[in-house]
Scaffold this motif. Structure first.
Motif, mmCIF file in Angstrom:
data_model
loop_
_atom_site.group_PDB
_atom_site.id
_atom_site.type_symbol
_atom_site.label_atom_id
_atom_site.label_comp_id
_atom_site.label_asym_id
_atom_site.label_seq_id
_atom_site.Cartn_x
_atom_site.Cartn_y
_atom_site.Cartn_z
ATOM 1 N N SER A 129 0.896 -1.409 -0.068
ATOM 2 C CA SER A 129 -0.175 0.060 0.020
ATOM 3 C C SER A 129 0.736 1.362 -0.179
ATOM 4 C CB SER A 129 -0.999 -0.011 1.108
ATOM 5 O OG SER A 129 -1.616 1.085 1.196
ATOM 6 N N LEU A 130 1.964 1.226 0.774
ATOM 7 C CA LEU A 130 2.583 2.328 0.849
ATOM 8 C C LEU A 130 3.471 2.554 -0.429
ATOM 9 C CD1 LEU A 130 4.000 4.506 2.627
ATOM 10 C CD2 LEU A 130 5.632 3.039 3.411
ATOM 11 N N LEU A 131 4.034 1.594 -0.964
ATOM 12 C CA LEU A 131 4.684 1.659 -2.358
ATOM 13 C C LEU A 131 3.840 2.111 -3.304
ATOM 14 C CD1 LEU A 131 7.276 1.004 -3.833
ATOM 15 C CD2 LEU A 131 6.407 -1.355 -4.348
ATOM 16 N N HIS A 132 2.600 1.760 -3.420
ATOM 17 C CA HIS A 132 1.688 2.363 -4.502
ATOM 18 C C HIS A 132 1.475 3.720 -4.271
ATOM 19 C CE1 HIS A 132 -0.245 -1.292 -6.767
ATOM 20 N NE2 HIS A 132 0.701 -1.732 -5.667
ATOM 21 N N LEU A 133 1.138 4.110 -2.980
ATOM 22 C CA LEU A 133 0.943 5.581 -2.596
ATOM 23 C C LEU A 133 2.024 6.383 -2.767
ATOM 24 C CD1 LEU A 133 -0.989 7.680 -1.456
ATOM 25 C CD2 LEU A 133 -0.049 6.978 1.091
ATOM 26 N N ALA A 134 3.353 6.087 -2.617
ATOM 27 C CA ALA A 134 4.541 6.613 -2.901
ATOM 28 C C ALA A 134 4.708 6.733 -4.412
ATOM 29 C CB ALA A 134 5.899 6.028 -2.450
ATOM 30 N N SER A 135 4.338 5.857 -5.286
ATOM 31 C CA SER A 135 4.438 5.982 -6.580
ATOM 32 C C SER A 135 3.553 6.919 -7.374
ATOM 33 C CB SER A 135 4.005 4.558 -7.291
ATOM 34 O OG SER A 135 4.176 4.627 -8.717
ATOM 35 N N LYS A 136 2.211 6.888 -6.561
ATOM 36 C CA LYS A 136 1.364 7.765 -6.862
ATOM 37 C C LYS A 136 1.712 9.244 -6.698
ATOM 38 C CE LYS A 136 -3.586 8.939 -6.528
ATOM 39 N NZ LYS A 136 -5.095 8.584 -5.904
ATOM 40 N N VAL A 137 2.002 9.481 -5.453
ATOM 41 C CA VAL A 137 2.658 11.026 -5.435
ATOM 42 C C VAL A 137 3.487 11.346 -6.256
ATOM 43 C CG1 VAL A 137 3.576 12.400 -3.528
ATOM 44 C CG2 VAL A 137 1.988 10.660 -2.947
ATOM 45 N N LEU A 138 4.824 10.689 -6.311
ATOM 46 C CA LEU A 138 5.983 10.947 -7.289
ATOM 47 C C LEU A 138 5.444 11.018 -8.580
ATOM 48 C CD1 LEU A 138 8.777 9.027 -5.523
ATOM 49 C CD2 LEU A 138 8.388 11.255 -5.306
ATOM 50 N N SER A 139 4.623 10.490 -9.069
ATOM 51 C CA SER A 139 4.280 10.388 -10.453
ATOM 52 C C SER A 139 3.425 11.450 -10.755
ATOM 53 C CB SER A 139 3.316 9.236 -10.782
ATOM 54 O OG SER A 139 3.929 7.851 -10.909
ATOM 55 N N VAL A 140 2.689 12.137 -9.968
ATOM 56 C CA VAL A 140 1.880 13.331 -9.955
ATOM 57 C C VAL A 140 3.007 14.631 -9.929
ATOM 58 C CG1 VAL A 140 0.387 15.127 -8.994
ATOM 59 C CG2 VAL A 140 -0.335 12.566 -8.926
ATOM 60 N N LEU A 141 4.045 14.837 -9.389
ATOM 61 C CA LEU A 141 4.893 15.412 -9.242
ATOM 62 C C LEU A 141 5.979 15.600 -10.483
ATOM 63 C CD1 LEU A 141 5.905 15.275 -5.577
ATOM 64 C CD2 LEU A 141 4.735 17.077 -6.673
ATOM 65 N N GLY A 142 5.948 14.256 -11.268
ATOM 66 C CA GLY A 142 6.718 14.114 -12.329
ATOM 67 C C GLY A 142 8.166 13.794 -11.773
ATOM 68 N N VAL A 143 8.420 13.060 -10.855
ATOM 69 C CA VAL A 143 9.570 12.834 -10.087
ATOM 70 C C VAL A 143 9.957 11.107 -10.460
ATOM 71 C CG1 VAL A 143 11.110 12.679 -8.155
ATOM 72 C CG2 VAL A 143 9.541 14.622 -8.598
ATOM 73 N N PRO A 144 10.822 10.680 -11.384
ATOM 74 C CA PRO A 144 11.205 9.394 -11.244
ATOM 75 C C PRO A 144 11.856 8.793 -10.253
ATOM 76 C CG PRO A 144 12.741 10.687 -12.756
ATOM 77 C CD PRO A 144 11.677 11.535 -12.279
ATOM 78 N N PHE A 145 11.827 7.640 -9.846
ATOM 79 C CA PHE A 145 12.428 7.040 -8.841
ATOM 80 C C PHE A 145 12.664 5.399 -9.034
ATOM 81 C CE2 PHE A 145 7.880 6.053 -8.214
ATOM 82 C CZ PHE A 145 7.794 4.580 -7.637
ATOM 83 N N TRP A 146 13.437 4.706 -8.157
ATOM 84 C CA TRP A 146 13.620 3.350 -8.358
ATOM 85 C C TRP A 146 13.552 2.772 -6.882
ATOM 86 C CZ3 TRP A 146 17.176 7.250 -9.137
ATOM 87 C CH2 TRP A 146 18.527 7.174 -8.381
ATOM 88 N N LEU A 147 13.470 1.387 -7.045
ATOM 89 C CA LEU A 147 13.555 0.550 -5.642
ATOM 90 C C LEU A 147 15.056 0.581 -5.335
ATOM 91 C CD1 LEU A 147 11.411 -2.749 -6.687
ATOM 92 C CD2 LEU A 147 10.808 -0.362 -5.669
#
Length: 463
Positions: free
Chosen positions: A282-300
């Motif tokens: 749940s946390l991973l999905h939420l973090a992905s949603k937040v960063l995607s809205v901001l347009g910030v790429p991330f990785w594991l």
């Protein structure tokens, strides 16, 4: 005949010969220019074999292919990178009804192939496609591969599915790459791998846009338009699609190796472990949603990356979710965005210029975000000990980013995952270690000085 008459006749013959020679040279010059122009613009005439070549031949190939598409109701759309790069918004909106066939400006490029994508879940394979293609004079090569959606820890076998279709006509090609929907609600295509019995001269495989490796894409919105007198569907936001293509490489998790790992170290199925994994997901999905809205790429990163690489899952005793972000992608509103999403800031260490690290508190699971700095041949992220102000540096070899899937989420990992994990966890990364000291246990940790006391209020913030 008098000498004067003979001389006049000779002069007329000479002049006539001169005119004929000049005309011949002029015609040869015109022919040379035409051949040069035709060669450069793909408008060659009929070849010695009696078939069209150049752009005109390619246009006829596309017409035959699209006729086949219409007959079998194949949900295809244009993904050819060269063609999409030629488009402008005006060209898409303008229905070019006045161009006479076979005029070909967008679909016929400098290459001998054009690429389309096919929605696999909207189409049922029909073996009659082969005969129908042959009726249109099209040679067809089909490439199949295993369906990764059916591979699991319990069953490492999977049925084969069509991955690529290649239609050839007089050495020209239409490449169709099949896109399948995965559980993370994204589109995936498999690599183009030829069996030993297949004709390796059938197509310029090394030049094709798709197939060198598996790829992942968000589902694009499509529009129907007319290009070069032919009706085709294209991604509405083709600029975004082209950007996605440039970083589309996809890695499967290693189910076979993960199964071997669990045979040595049985999976923790206790209620606590199951609960942690659900909360981490749940946390991973939420973090992905937040960063995607901001347009910030991330990785594991760190333990979360290790869990994916080693066992295709979250490590239940890790107690947190670890993400990496390039410092160049840092935004000052990241903290506010996470807090708005219900994740309060737990601590902030370092500063944008040096060793920045953010930590947010989820529902009994912590989210750690490490910012990575580029330094020549290596990259690194920092760490800070709050009570002493000591700084630490975690050094990694340079890496690029690929897509994968974890917990039904399309997410990035370092493409060179083995090197990344080895740097962090050493040669025994495949052996579980439940007691871990972030200051001394990592193989790539180095002491990096101490924060000046005068800066502590800014670089050591604990909430």
């Amino acid at each position: 005949m008098s000498a004067a008459g003979l001389m006049a006749r000779i002069n007329r013959t000479f002049v006539l010969s001169l005119l004929i020679a000049a005309s011949s040279i002029f015609l040869l010059f015109q022919l040379y220019n035409y051949r040069q122009y035709s060669s450069q613009n793909g408008l060659d005439a009929l070849s010695s074999k009696g078939y069209l070549s150049g752009k005109e031949a390619h246009w006829h190939l596309l017409k035959r292919f699209l006729g086949l598409v219409h007959k079998f109701k194949l949900p295809v759309f244009l993904v050819d990178t060269a063609s999409l790069n030629l488009l402008s918004q005006d060209a898409v909106l303008y229905r070019d009804s006045q161009l006479k066939e076979p005029h070909c400006s967008f679909l016929c490029t400098h290459r001998d192939f054009t690429t389309f994508a096919l929605f696999g879940n909207l189409w049922k394979y029909d073996a009659a496609l082969l005969d129908a293609a042959a009726e249109r004079g099209l040679e067809l090569l089909e490439v199949h591969g295993k369906d990764p959606r059916l591979i699991s820890m319990d069953d490492l076998t999977a049925k084969e599915i069509p991955l690529h279709f290649l239609f050839r006509f007089n050495s020209r090609l239409v490449h169709v790459v099949v896109l399948y929907e995965r559980s993370g609600k994204y589109l995936w295509h498999g690599p183009l791998r030829l069996r030993s019995s297949m004709d390796r001269t059938f197509a310029p495989f090394g030049k094709l846009d798709f197939g060198r490796h598996a790829g992942a894409y968000d589902r694009p919105e499509l529009i129907l338009t007319t290009l070069d007198g032919l009706d085709v569907r294209i991604p509405k936001n083709y600029s975004r699609f082209l950007h996605e293509h440039s970083s589309s490489r996809f890695l499967e998790c290693h189910c076979k190796e993960a199964k071997a790992f669990y045979q040595l170290y049985p999976e923790d199925t206790s209620p606590e472990a199951v609960d942690f994994r659900m909360k981490a997901k749940s946390l991973l999905h939420l973090a992905s949603k937040v960063l995607s809205v901001l347009g910030v790429p991330f990785w594991l990163s760190s333990g979360t990356c290790l869990g994916w690489y080693r066992q295709c899952n979250i490590i239940p005793y890790s107690k947190d979710v670890d993400l990496g972000i390039w410092i160049k992608d840092y935004r000052h509103d990241i903290t506010q965005a996470f807090q708005k999403a219900g994740l309060p800031l737990k601590h902030k260490f370092g500063k944008v210029e040096d060793s920045l690290e953010l930590s947010f508190q989820g529902n009994d699971v912590k989210l750690d975000i490490f910012f990575f700095y580029d330094e020549g041949d290596i990259v690194w992220n920092g760490g800070t000990q709050a009570k002493s102000g000591k700084k630490f540096k975690y050094v990694f070899p340079r890496f690029s980013l690929c897509w994968t899937e974890l917990m039904e989420l399309k997410v990035r990992v370092p493409c060179e995952t083995g090197d990344y994990v080895m740097a962090n966890y050493g040669p025994n990364w495949n052996v579980p270690v439940k007691t871990w000291d972030w200051k001394t246990s990592p193989f790539n940790v180095h002491e990096n000085g101490v924060w000046p006391v005068r800066e502590w209020d800014d670089v050591i913030q604990v909430y």
